[in-house]
Design a protein around this motif. Structure first.
Motif, PDB file in Angstrom:
ATOM      1  N   LEU A  23      47.577   1.533  29.434  1.00 15.32           N
ATOM      2  CA  LEU A  23      47.512   1.614  30.896  1.00 15.32           C
ATOM      3  C   LEU A  23      48.834   1.220  31.548  1.00 15.32           C
ATOM      4  CD1 LEU A  23      43.973   0.114  31.587  1.00 15.32           C
ATOM      5  CD2 LEU A  23      44.666   2.520  31.636  1.00 15.32           C
TER       6      LEU A  23
ATOM      7  N   SER B  11      42.542  11.675  26.811  1.00 12.84           N
ATOM      8  CA  SER B  11      42.472  12.954  26.107  1.00 12.84           C
ATOM      9  C   SER B  11      42.714  14.114  27.060  1.00 12.84           C
ATOM     10  CB  SER B  11      41.133  13.076  25.390  1.00 12.84           C
ATOM     11  OG  SER B  11      40.085  12.772  26.284  1.00 12.84           O
ATOM     12  N   SER B  12      41.675  14.604  27.723  1.00 12.95           N
ATOM     13  CA  SER B  12      41.903  15.758  28.595  1.00 12.95           C
ATOM     14  C   SER B  12      41.123  15.633  29.896  1.00 12.95           C
ATOM     15  CB  SER B  12      41.503  17.048  27.872  1.00 12.95           C
ATOM     16  OG  SER B  12      40.125  17.009  27.602  1.00 12.95           O
TER      17      SER B  12
ATOM     18  N   ILE C 116      31.329  12.647  36.200  1.00 14.46           N
ATOM     19  CA  ILE C 116      29.950  12.286  36.569  1.00 14.46           C
ATOM     20  C   ILE C 116      29.767  12.277  38.097  1.00 14.46           C
ATOM     21  CG2 ILE C 116      28.236  10.420  36.507  1.00 14.46           C
ATOM     22  CD1 ILE C 116      29.607   9.593  33.790  1.00 14.46           C
ATOM     23  N   ASP C 117      30.700  11.626  38.797  1.00 17.44           N
ATOM     24  CA  ASP C 117      30.534  11.475  40.255  1.00 17.44           C
ATOM     25  C   ASP C 117      31.128  12.650  41.033  1.00 17.44           C
ATOM     26  OD1 ASP C 117      29.557   9.078  39.452  1.00 17.44           O
ATOM     27  OD2 ASP C 117      30.903   7.821  40.645  1.00 17.44           O
TER      28      ASP C 117
ATOM     29  N   LEU D 291      42.640   9.869  35.413  1.00 21.68           N
ATOM     30  CA  LEU D 291      43.266   9.286  34.226  1.00 21.68           C
ATOM     31  C   LEU D 291      42.427   9.572  32.989  1.00 21.68           C
ATOM     32  CD1 LEU D 291      45.543   7.218  33.326  1.00 21.68           C
ATOM     33  CD2 LEU D 291      43.758   5.488  33.470  1.00 21.68           C
TER      34      LEU D 291
ATOM     35  N   LYS E  93      38.582  -1.720  42.505  1.00 17.98           N
ATOM     36  CA  LYS E  93      37.384  -1.847  43.342  1.00 17.98           C
ATOM     37  C   LYS E  93      36.151  -1.508  42.508  1.00 17.98           C
ATOM     38  CE  LYS E  93      35.970   1.681  46.040  1.00 17.98           C
ATOM     39  NZ  LYS E  93      34.547   1.831  45.794  1.00 17.98           N
TER      40      LYS E  93
ATOM     41  N   GLY F 234      38.848   7.214  36.413  1.00 15.89           N
ATOM     42  CA  GLY F 234      38.832   7.654  35.023  1.00 15.89           C
ATOM     43  C   GLY F 234      38.202   9.035  34.935  1.00 15.89           C
TER      44      GLY F 234
ATOM     45  N   TYR G 154      51.629   9.952  29.750  1.00 12.62           N
ATOM     46  CA  TYR G 154      52.178   8.621  29.474  1.00 12.62           C
ATOM     47  C   TYR G 154      52.021   8.360  27.983  1.00 12.62           C
ATOM     48  CZ  TYR G 154      47.291   7.005  29.526  1.00 12.62           C
ATOM     49  OH  TYR G 154      45.962   6.835  29.269  1.00 12.62           O
TER      50      TYR G 154
ATOM     51  N   ALA H  53      36.964   1.899  39.757  1.00 13.27           N
ATOM     52  CA  ALA H  53      36.695   1.800  38.321  1.00 13.27           C
ATOM     53  C   ALA H  53      35.220   1.782  37.965  1.00 13.27           C
ATOM     54  CB  ALA H  53      37.351   0.529  37.774  1.00 13.27           C
TER      55      ALA H  53
ATOM     56  N   ALA I 216      39.146  -2.054  30.570  1.00 14.67           N
ATOM     57  CA  ALA I 216      40.480  -1.796  30.018  1.00 14.67           C
ATOM     58  C   ALA I 216      41.560  -2.483  30.855  1.00 14.67           C
ATOM     59  CB  ALA I 216      40.725  -0.290  29.954  1.00 14.67           C
TER      60      ALA I 216
ATOM     61  N   ALA J  49      31.687  -1.734  42.690  1.00 14.54           N
ATOM     62  CA  ALA J  49      30.466  -2.104  43.411  1.00 14.54           C
ATOM     63  C   ALA J  49      29.428  -2.608  42.408  1.00 14.54           C
ATOM     64  CB  ALA J  49      29.923  -0.882  44.158  1.00 14.54           C
TER      65      ALA J  49
ATOM     66  N   ARG K 154      25.456   9.162  38.206  1.00 16.01           N
ATOM     67  CA  ARG K 154      25.969   8.706  39.486  1.00 16.01           C
ATOM     68  C   ARG K 154      24.907   7.863  40.175  1.00 16.01           C
ATOM     69  NH1 ARG K 154      28.931  12.022  44.279  1.00 16.01           N
ATOM     70  NH2 ARG K 154      29.256  10.193  45.553  1.00 16.01           N
TER      71      ARG K 154
ATOM     72  N   PRO L   3      32.740   0.983  34.439  1.00 14.22           N
ATOM     73  CA  PRO L   3      32.821  -0.144  33.499  1.00 14.22           C
ATOM     74  C   PRO L   3      33.940  -0.028  32.462  1.00 14.22           C
ATOM     75  CG  PRO L   3      30.588   0.759  33.596  1.00 14.22           C
ATOM     76  CD  PRO L   3      31.403   1.590  34.506  1.00 14.22           C
ATOM     77  N   SER L   4      34.183   1.175  31.895  1.00 13.64           N
ATOM     78  CA  SER L   4      35.213   1.275  30.845  1.00 13.64           C
ATOM     79  C   SER L   4      36.592   0.985  31.407  1.00 13.64           C
ATOM     80  CB  SER L   4      35.251   2.665  30.226  1.00 13.64           C
ATOM     81  OG  SER L   4      33.982   3.078  29.891  1.00 13.64           O
TER      82      SER L   4
HETATM   83  N1  LIG Z   1      29.958   0.622  40.499  1.00 10.72           N
HETATM   84  C1  LIG Z   1      31.103   1.176  40.757  1.00 10.72           C
HETATM   85  O1  LIG Z   1      31.884   0.703  41.586  1.00 10.72           O
HETATM   86  C2  LIG Z   1      31.512   2.436  40.019  1.00 10.72           C
HETATM   87  C3  LIG Z   1      32.775   2.992  40.243  1.00 10.72           C
HETATM   88  C4  LIG Z   1      33.125   4.127  39.521  1.00 10.72           C
HETATM   89  C5  LIG Z   1      32.225   4.692  38.640  1.00 10.72           C
HETATM   90  N2  LIG Z   1      30.993   4.150  38.486  1.00 10.72           N
HETATM   91  C6  LIG Z   1      30.032   4.730  37.545  1.00 10.72           C
HETATM   92  O2  LIG Z   1      30.529   4.448  36.255  1.00 10.72           O
HETATM   93  C7  LIG Z   1      30.087   5.463  35.386  1.00 10.72           C
HETATM   94  C8  LIG Z   1      31.244   5.924  34.564  1.00 10.72           C
HETATM   95  O3  LIG Z   1      31.793   4.809  33.921  1.00 10.72           O
HETATM   96  P1  LIG Z   1      32.675   4.940  32.645  1.00 10.72           P
HETATM   97  O4  LIG Z   1      32.798   3.597  32.071  1.00 10.72           O
HETATM   98  O5  LIG Z   1      32.138   6.051  31.815  1.00 10.72           O
HETATM   99  O6  LIG Z   1      34.033   5.530  33.262  1.00 10.72           O
HETATM  100  P2  LIG Z   1      35.292   4.823  33.972  1.00 10.72           P
HETATM  101  O7  LIG Z   1      35.354   3.412  33.609  1.00 10.72           O
HETATM  102  O8  LIG Z   1      35.310   5.151  35.421  1.00 10.72           O
HETATM  103  O9  LIG Z   1      36.475   5.652  33.355  1.00 10.72           O
HETATM  104  C9  LIG Z   1      36.608   5.797  31.958  1.00 10.72           C
HETATM  105  C10 LIG Z   1      37.509   6.948  31.747  1.00 10.72           C
HETATM  106  O10 LIG Z   1      38.850   6.490  31.958  1.00 10.72           O
HETATM  107  C11 LIG Z   1      39.711   7.072  31.017  1.00 10.72           C
HETATM  108  N3  LIG Z   1      40.633   6.089  30.437  1.00 10.72           N
HETATM  109  C12 LIG Z   1      41.986   6.147  30.399  1.00 10.72           C
HETATM  110  N4  LIG Z   1      42.510   5.104  29.776  1.00 10.72           N
HETATM  111  C13 LIG Z   1      41.488   4.333  29.404  1.00 10.72           C
HETATM  112  C14 LIG Z   1      41.415   3.130  28.694  1.00 10.72           C
HETATM  113  N5  LIG Z   1      42.514   2.473  28.281  1.00 10.72           N
HETATM  114  N6  LIG Z   1      40.206   2.625  28.452  1.00 10.72           N
HETATM  115  C15 LIG Z   1      39.085   3.255  28.875  1.00 10.72           C
HETATM  116  N7  LIG Z   1      39.103   4.418  29.562  1.00 10.72           N
HETATM  117  C16 LIG Z   1      40.285   4.963  29.807  1.00 10.72           C
HETATM  118  C17 LIG Z   1      38.813   7.614  29.917  1.00 10.72           C
HETATM  119  O11 LIG Z   1      39.140   8.959  29.775  1.00 10.72           O
HETATM  120  P3  LIG Z   1      39.074   9.588  28.288  1.00 10.72           P
HETATM  121  O12 LIG Z   1      37.692   9.403  27.817  1.00 10.72           O
HETATM  122  O13 LIG Z   1      39.450  11.020  28.485  1.00 10.72           O
HETATM  123  O14 LIG Z   1      40.030   8.831  27.496  1.00 10.72           O
HETATM  124  C18 LIG Z   1      37.384   7.478  30.387  1.00 10.72           C
HETATM  125  O15 LIG Z   1      36.740   8.730  30.447  1.00 10.72           O
HETATM  126  C19 LIG Z   1      29.484   6.557  36.231  1.00 10.72           C
HETATM  127  O16 LIG Z   1      28.073   6.490  36.113  1.00 10.72           O
HETATM  128  C20 LIG Z   1      29.914   6.209  37.617  1.00 10.72           C
HETATM  129  O17 LIG Z   1      28.940   6.609  38.581  1.00 10.72           O
HETATM  130  C21 LIG Z   1      30.617   3.018  39.132  1.00 10.72           C
END
Ligand SMILES: NC(=O)c1ccc[n+]([C@@H]2O[C@H](COP(=O)([O-])OP(=O)(O)OC[C@H]3O[C@@H](n4cnc5c(N)ncnc54)[C@H](OP(=O)(O)O)[C@@H]3O)[C@@H](O)[C@H]2O)c1
Length: 367
Positions: free
Chosen positions: A277, A232-233, A207-208, A229, A160, A201, A271, A296, A303, A162, A176, A298-299
């Motif tokens: 993943l 690292s930690s 962050i949120d 998920l 999901k 993640g 894992y 999710a 992934a 947004a 956030r 963006p990262s």
């Molecule tokens: N628009 C929306 O629907 C939505 C939804 C959720 C979050 N957000 C926003 O997105 C932002 C955060 O985004 P983000 O990209 O930093 O985080 P993300 O995509 O939610 O999650 C990334 C985290 O997932 C973990 N992870 C585990 N396996 C992974 C892999 N294979 N590849 C990448 N990550 C992996 C990583 O942990 P490790 O670094 O420890 O490895 C990383 O910290 C925040 O500002 C939040 O508010 C928006």
């Protein structure tokens, strides 16, 4: 799971339609078992109804037969999934139907589980008239999450995200930003309550700091397993560690040399980092998780896309713009295959002030 339409309305048989509707009441409650509905009809009257409410408790057929009592003898039974033929936590449903003396059984779809299948043959051997639905599609679609788990050993992955009107997942990276309206929240509650687990993640968890719970308006008191998920930690202080609202699992890649310290009551599993993943999902599958909602950032979206692990994508389209400095949804393209992969829209609707579209891979899963 369809958000904006009711597939049961397309089922001609009244008995099968009712069985389908009863099965829906167990959605999100029965893992690792399938949710199943059953109706007993005698002399054109419904005399018994049942659905599976929780793993370890009576199956739908047994509940419906108990509801029908003596009226089950000589009846026509309608059930969404082939009755089981094995001794699990409860005795075989095929035997219960035989013992009740039913005359005929209509079945939505065959049981793909090699251990539990074979119930139809057992009923036929006992002289019961058995027929399968000429169109199994509604029942197969209803149990899509569970059959994915049976066949692939991993949960159905529903991602999901947004997006703003200009297609961005937030306004500023690492901050956030709540871009959806209240209607989006209501749909999120429905999605969480239909899922065995909700996953974020580590970065979004930090962050949120979300609670990831089902609030009462979600219609369920059951809380999905909440999963953080990380490669690292796990972040140390999160609201979901201490809110007392159900189980929390920190899932991290093995071999990172970092043993997590988490509060009492929070589980930790590892894992294989080599499996990525897919390995993380198999850990969830081994715990009997048949469906996971990935909220999710963006990262994580990128992934899951790169590893071709998105079974269903739910996009919320909110009514504001984020601008040119806002983060992109797709962070990194790994290979040409990432760009070739296509999804097709399966549903669209309006929820409050937001629009929601549902996407599935263009190449359909084979049953
Ligand atoms: N628009 C929306 O629907 C939505 C939804 C959720 C979050 N957000 C926003 O997105 C932002 C955060 O985004 P983000 O990209 O930093 O985080 P993300 O995509 O939610 O999650 C990334 C985290 O997932 C973990 N992870 C585990 N396996 C992974 C892999 N294979 N590849 C990448 N990550 C992996 C990583 O942990 P490790 O670094 O420890 O490895 C990383 O910290 C925040 O500002 C939040 O508010 C928006």
């Amino acid at each position: 799971m369809l958000l904006f339409s009711d597939p049961s309305l397309g089922i001609d048989s009244l008995g099968m339609r009712r069985a389908y509707q009863l099965a829906e009441r167990g959605r999100g409650l029965t893992a690792p078992n399938p949710f199943v509905g059953c109706v007993v009809i005698r002399d054109d009257q419904i005399v018994g109804e049942g659905f599976h409410e929780r793993a370890g408790e009576a199956h739908a057929e047994v509940r419906a037969l108990a509801d029908a009592g003596h009226s089950a003898r000589g009846s026509h039974v309608f059930v969404t999934l082939e009755p089981c033929s094995h001794h699990g936590r409860t005795p075989p449903c095929a035997d219960a139907l035989i013992a009740a003396g039913v005359a005929r059984v209509s079945i939505g779809m065959p049981d793909p589980n090699p251990i539990a299948g074979g119930g139809a043959a057992r009923l036929r051997d006992a002289g019961i008239d058995v027929e399968f639905a000429s169109d199994p599609a509604p029942y197969q679609d209803q149990l899509r999450e569970w059959t994915t788990w049976v066949r692939r050993g991993r949960p159905w992955v529903r991602v999901k995200v947004a997006l703003s009107l200009d297609g961005k997942p937030g306004t500023v990276a690492g901050v956030r930003s709540s871009i959806t309206g209240a209607g989006g929240l209501e749909t999120t509650m429905r999605l969480r309550s239909a899922s065995d687990a909700v996953l974020v993640g580590a970065s979004t968890a930090l962050i949120d700091d979300p609670r990831l719970t089902v609030r009462p308006e979600g219609g369920s008191q059951r809380q999905p397993l909440r999963v953080v998920l990380s490669r690292s930690s796990c972040p140390k202080d999160l609201k979901l560690f201490s809110d007392g609202s159900g189980r929390v699992l920190c899932l991290s890649a093995s071999g990172n040399g970092d043993e997590w310290t988490v509060p009492t009551g929070v589980e930790v599993e590892h894992y294989s980092s080599a499996e990525g993943l897919r390995g993380a999902l198999h850990v969830l599958g081994e715990r009997g998780i048949t469906s996971v909602l990935v909220e999710a950032g963006p990262s994580l979206f990128s992934a899951f896309w790169r590893e071709n692990l998105i079974d269903e994508l739910i996009l919320y389209h909110a009514g504001g713009v984020a601008g040119m400095t806002a983060p992109l949804l797709m962070q990194q393209v790994g290979s040409a295959g990432d760009l070739d992969r296509r999804m097709k829209a399966v549903e669209a609707g309006v929820s409050g002030e937001d629009a929601i579209t549902v996407w599935r891979p263009r190449v359909a899963e084979k049953y």
